[in-house]
Design an enzyme around this catalytic site. Structure first.
Site: not given
Length: 403
Positions: A11, A92, A181, A210, A242, A334-335, A386
């Site tokens: 990645n 990726r 994503h 997120l 961003r 998010g996690e 991922e």
């Protein structure tokens, strides 16, 4: 898939190269690491194997090729049994445009197509190509696969992916919304169906990935029907650096009234905005939460805007789905951020979402499950993976090629 085969995952970022060795059947990692600050005066390589962490400095200016050389010659050289089990390499790649609606084995035409999309993901596709070329040189005997962030969203209908611009711009230049994503949204939607004990084809999910980059997707029966990122990773949610959605007229104002060049605009929108720009402090959610708790107004405002914008997108995505089985929080924020999840559900109170505070506080460091009580629409935390998606796709392509 072969139960004994392993997949090496790369990645590549603009100044980093993450790598891992994964069993595509179980998702178990044998080795993982990162080459960081590549191209700088002080690049460093960190890795973990069998529970032991290691680090070493690289020569000044070392890049992606040097990381792969070290991985092949030193790390895997000391682990011949692990190296012997490698059956494929998975890369990726952020942007595949309309060229790719699925993962593919890499050949010359694939490399050319990734290069053609470089202008749409200038921070990601060029280093991705560096990683591919270095890996092809180091592992000429292994099949290599490209797994695209955009591929999962190639199922968006026209009314979701087209901009309200002259249609000729799409027809002639393929200017449209692509989304990112995809591997993450795909993984958590499949996992959500398992946790809900429903067939994937009958499960409707709103997935919020997120992290420093952030996006939300509406997934109907395992198929992406809308997503927040657009032609590039800039559109949509507020992110670490961003800006997400802005009035296009604002950009013209910055050019005409303040003399901003295209280069200055790119720097402003991609690297100086978002949580960092609003707070004036940091793009790290953990630092901002701490600062907000200590009374830093900018940190609190940045987080509130982040949560409010996300809640609006989630509410909007009830339109294409009509029936929502679960809202999923994933990605680093998010996690792990119970505060962000709480504020998002607060903004979604009009849709009857309620929070189980105790369950919400438990959901971090790899935990998964619901954070809403019985009688409330379901919201869940699901850690993304991922790399496992990449490993599965790469192994599947090798199996397909072999028979």
């Amino acid at each position: 898939m072969s139960s004994s085969g392993l997949v090496l995952i790369f990645n590549a970022g603009s100044s980093s190269l993450k790598f891992s060795v994964i069993d595509p059947d179980s998702g178990r990692e044998s080795l993982d690491g990162i080459g960081d600050a590549l191209g700088s005066e002080q690049p460093v390589l960190k890795w973990q194997y069998d529970g032991h962490k290691h680090a070493r400095k690289l020569d000044a200016g070392a890049g992606h090729g040097e990381v792969i050389d070290f991985l092949v010659g030193d790390l895997l050289g000391e682990l011949p049994a692990l190296k012997k089990r490698l059956i494929a390499i998975g890369h990726r790649i952020v942007h595949g445009g309309e060229h790719f609606s699925r993962s593919v084995l890499i050949d010359r035409k694939v490399i050319e197509a990734i290069g053609e999309c470089a202008s749409l993901a200038p921070l990601h596709n060029p280093p991705g190509l560096l990683g591919i070329r270095a890996a092809l040189e180091a592992f000429p005997q292994l099949p290599q696969a490209a797994v695209f962030d955009t591929a999962f969203h190639q199922t968006l209908p026209e009314h979701a992916y087209l901009y309200a611009l002259p249609y000729s711009l799409y027809r002639e230049h393929r200017l449209r919304r692509y989304g990112m994503h995809g591997s993450s949204h795909r993984f958590v939607s499949e996992r959500a169906a398992d946790l809900l004990q429903k067939p994937l084809r009958e499960t409707n999910i709103i997935s919020a990935h997120l992290g420093n980059g952030a996006s939300v997707a509406a997934i109907k029966g395992g198929t992406s029907v809308d997503t927040s990122m657009g032609l590039t990773p800039l559109e949509g949610l507020v992110m670490g650096t961003r800006c997400g959605d802005v009035d296009a007229g604002l950009l013209m104002h910055l050019q005409e009234s303040l003399g901003y060049s295209p280069e200055r605009l790119n720097q402003l929108l991609n690297r100086e905005s978002g949580l960092l720009g609003i707070s004036g402090l940091s793009n790290d959610c953990r630092e901002l939460e701490q600062a907000a708790a200590e009374g830093h107004r900018g940190a609190r405002l940045a987080l509130e805007i982040f949560c409010y914008r996300l809640a609006k997108y989630i509410a909007a995505y009830t339109v294409p789905l009509r029936r929502v089985n679960a809202v999923i929080f994933t990605g680093g924020i998010g996690e792990n951020s119970s505060w962000v999840r709480e504020r998002v559900l607060h903004w979604l109170a009009a849709l009857d979402y309620r929070l189980d505070t105790e369950m919400n506080e438990r959901m971090r460091f790899g935990a998964e499950g619901a954070i809403t009580p019985a009688g409330s629409p379901t919201a869940m935390v699901i850690p993304t993976n991922e790399e496992w998606v990449i490993a599965r796709d790469a192994a599947g392509l090798v199996d397909g090629e072999n028979g």
